[in-house]
Design a protein around this motif. Structure first.
Motif, PDB file in Angstrom:
ATOM      1  N   GLN A  30       0.823  -1.210   0.000  1.00 47.51           N
ATOM      2  CA  GLN A  30       0.000   0.000   0.000  1.00 47.51           C
ATOM      3  C   GLN A  30       0.854   1.255   0.000  1.00 47.51           C
ATOM      4  O   GLN A  30       0.506   2.248  -0.643  1.00 47.51           O
ATOM      5  CB  GLN A  30      -0.931   0.022   1.213  1.00 47.51           C
ATOM      6  N   LYS A  35       1.741   2.124  -3.521  1.00 45.96           N
ATOM      7  CA  LYS A  35       0.593   2.656  -4.272  1.00 45.96           C
ATOM      8  C   LYS A  35       0.219   4.053  -3.780  1.00 45.96           C
ATOM      9  O   LYS A  35      -0.155   4.917  -4.580  1.00 45.96           O
ATOM     10  CB  LYS A  35      -0.578   1.684  -4.174  1.00 45.96           C
ATOM     11  N   ASP A  36       0.321   4.286  -2.482  1.00 42.57           N
ATOM     12  CA  ASP A  36       0.057   5.628  -1.954  1.00 42.57           C
ATOM     13  C   ASP A  36       1.043   6.645  -2.521  1.00 42.57           C
ATOM     14  O   ASP A  36       0.673   7.774  -2.848  1.00 42.57           O
ATOM     15  CB  ASP A  36       0.143   5.625  -0.426  1.00 42.57           C
ATOM     16  N   THR A  82      -3.658  -3.366 -10.074  1.00 41.77           N
ATOM     17  CA  THR A  82      -3.026  -2.183  -9.483  1.00 41.77           C
ATOM     18  C   THR A  82      -3.592  -0.911 -10.111  1.00 41.77           C
ATOM     19  O   THR A  82      -3.915   0.058  -9.411  1.00 41.77           O
ATOM     20  CB  THR A  82      -1.507  -2.224  -9.688  1.00 41.77           C
ATOM     21  N   GLU A  95      -7.074  -0.245  -8.802  1.00 37.30           N
ATOM     22  CA  GLU A  95      -7.061   0.316  -7.450  1.00 37.30           C
ATOM     23  C   GLU A  95      -6.783   1.813  -7.489  1.00 37.30           C
ATOM     24  O   GLU A  95      -7.500   2.610  -6.865  1.00 37.30           O
ATOM     25  CB  GLU A  95      -6.006  -0.392  -6.604  1.00 37.30           C
ATOM     26  N   ILE A 145      -9.475   5.274  -6.682  1.00 36.50           N
ATOM     27  CA  ILE A 145      -9.221   6.400  -5.778  1.00 36.50           C
ATOM     28  C   ILE A 145      -9.169   7.722  -6.537  1.00 36.50           C
ATOM     29  O   ILE A 145      -9.739   8.730  -6.094  1.00 36.50           O
ATOM     30  CB  ILE A 145      -7.905   6.183  -5.003  1.00 36.50           C
ATOM     31  N   GLU A 149      -8.171  -7.508  -3.351  1.00 39.98           N
ATOM     32  CA  GLU A 149      -7.464  -6.249  -3.090  1.00 39.98           C
ATOM     33  C   GLU A 149      -8.151  -5.079  -3.789  1.00 39.98           C
ATOM     34  O   GLU A 149      -8.267  -3.988  -3.233  1.00 39.98           O
ATOM     35  CB  GLU A 149      -6.011  -6.346  -3.568  1.00 39.98           C
ATOM     36  N   GLU A 169     -11.233  -4.078  -1.888  1.00 43.38           N
ATOM     37  CA  GLU A 169     -10.944  -3.290  -0.686  1.00 43.38           C
ATOM     38  C   GLU A 169     -10.703  -1.824  -1.037  1.00 43.38           C
ATOM     39  O   GLU A 169     -11.189  -0.912  -0.360  1.00 43.38           O
ATOM     40  CB  GLU A 169      -9.711  -3.854   0.031  1.00 43.38           C
ATOM     41  N   TRP A 170      -9.956  -1.587  -2.095  1.00 45.52           N
ATOM     42  CA  TRP A 170      -9.677  -0.211  -2.502  1.00 45.52           C
ATOM     43  C   TRP A 170     -10.944   0.484  -2.996  1.00 45.52           C
ATOM     44  O   TRP A 170     -11.139   1.674  -2.765  1.00 45.52           O
ATOM     45  CB  TRP A 170      -8.588  -0.200  -3.577  1.00 45.52           C
ATOM     46  N   SER A 185     -12.952   1.658  -0.064  1.00 45.59           N
ATOM     47  CA  SER A 185     -12.363   2.902   0.453  1.00 45.59           C
ATOM     48  C   SER A 185     -12.710   4.085  -0.444  1.00 45.59           C
ATOM     49  O   SER A 185     -12.998   5.185   0.045  1.00 45.59           O
ATOM     50  CB  SER A 185     -10.841   2.760   0.552  1.00 45.59           C
TER      51      SER A 185
END
Length: 262
Positions: free
Chosen positions: A18, A21-22, A52, A55, A59, A86, A89-90, A93
Motif C-alpha cells: 500500500q 501505491k500511496d 493495481t 485500485e 481512488i 485487493e 478493498e480499494w 475505500s
C-alpha cells in the motif's frame, strides 16, 4: 507507470504494498494537478486490465467525483465486483471517499447498491459505511444506519461477515452509540433469522462487548432463538466474549451453557 508498479508486486499478493501505491497517487496528484487531467488518467487506469491500475483508478476518480459523477458511479460498481479482493478493498475505500465528500448525491447510489445482485457490490456498501462513520459527525448517524439496515436481511455469507461485527460493531456503534442502541430496540422486533444473527454478531466485536451490559435484555431474547443460524451466531459470540472479557461473560452469561458448532 504500471510496468514499474508491477515490478513492485509482493510475493503474497498481486499488487505492490500500500505504501508504494500511496506514493504513486501522490506523484500523480502532484504531477498532474488539474482535476480534469487527474480524472482522465484515473478513468484510464480504472479501465485497465491491471488490478493495481484499477485500485489507483478507483481512488483517483473518487477524489474527483465532481468531474463526472454518473461515470464514477458506473466505474465503482464494476470494480466493486472485481474477482480480486485487493481491488474490492480499494473500491470500498473509494466509495467512502465519495460518500464523505458528496454525501447527498452519492447516498442514493449506495442505497441502490444494497439491492445489487452481486454480493461483492452489496458488501462494498457495508465497508464504505464503516469507514465513513469515522469521518462524519452525528448529524449523519441515522442516515448511515438506514444505509446499512437493508443488509441485515442479506443471506450471503460474504456480506454478513462484514455487517454485524465489522460495519456495525466496530463502526456505527463506535461512533454513534446512542443512535445505534436505539435502533437495536427496533431491530429486535424482527423475527428474521439473518437480522437476528447480525445483531448478535455486533457483540462479538471489541466495541460491541463494551455495550453488553446495556443490551443484556436484547441478548437474552436472542439467546432463546433455537434456529440454527441464530443459535450458531450466539454460541460463537459467547465464546468470543468469554475469551476477550471473561469478567463480562461471567457477570451476564455465567449461567448460560452453549454448544460448540457442529
Amino acid at each position: 507507470m504500471l510496468d514499474i508498479l508491477h515490478r513492485q508486486a509482493t510475493t503474497h499478493a498481486i499488487t505492490p504494498k500500500q505504501s508504494v501505491k500511496d506514493k504513486a497517487l501522490q506523484i500523480i496528484y502532484r504531477g498532474l494537478q488539474q482535476p480534469a487531467t487527474i480524472y482522465h488518467v484515473g478513468i484510464q487506469l480504472a479501465h485497465s486490465e491491471s488490478p493495481t491500475g484499477q485500485e489507483l483508478g478507483a481512488i483517483l476518480t473518487a477524489t474527483h467525483y465532481e468531474v463526472n459523477p454518473s461515470e464514477v458511479n458506473v466505474v465503482l460498481a464494476r470494480l466493486a465486483d472485481s474477482p480480486h479482493w485487493e481491488v474490492r478493498e480499494w473500491v470500498a475505500s473509494a466509495c467512502s471517499v465519495v460518500l464523505t465528500n458528496h454525501f447527498q448525491s452519492f447516498y442514493p447510489t449506495l442505497m441502490n447498491w444494497t439491492r445489487n445482485p452481486s454480493p461483492n457490490v452489496r458488501r462494498a456498501v457495508a465497508v464504505a459505511v464503516k469507514y465513513t462513520a469515522k469521518k462524519l459527525d452525528e448529524a449523519y448517524a441515522e442516515l448511515l444506519i438506514d444505509l446499512i439496515e437493508p443488509l441485515l436481511w442479506d443471506e450471503d455469507k460474504y456480506v454478513k461477515k462484514n455487517v454485524g461485527a465489522f460495519a456495525i460493531g466496530d463502526g456505527l456503534l463506535k461512533y454513534y452509540p446512542k443512535h445505534l442502541m436505539n435502533r437495536l430496540h427496533r431491530w429486535i422486533a424482527s423475527d428474521n433469522e439473518h437480522v437476528r444473527s447480525n445483531m448478535i454478531n455486533i457483540f462479538s466485536s471489541a466495541e460491541g462487548i463494551k455495550y453488553i451490559g446495556d443490551s443484556v435484555n436484547i441478548l437474552r431474547i436472542l439467546s432463546n432463538d433455537q434456529r440454527k443460524i441464530v443459535k450458531s451466531a450466539f454460541n460463537r459470540t459467547m465464546r468470543t466474549v468469554k475469551k476477550r472479557d471473561p469478567e463480562i461473560f461471567l457477570t451476564y452469561f455465567g449461567d448460560h451453557s452453549f454448544e460448540q458448532d457442529k
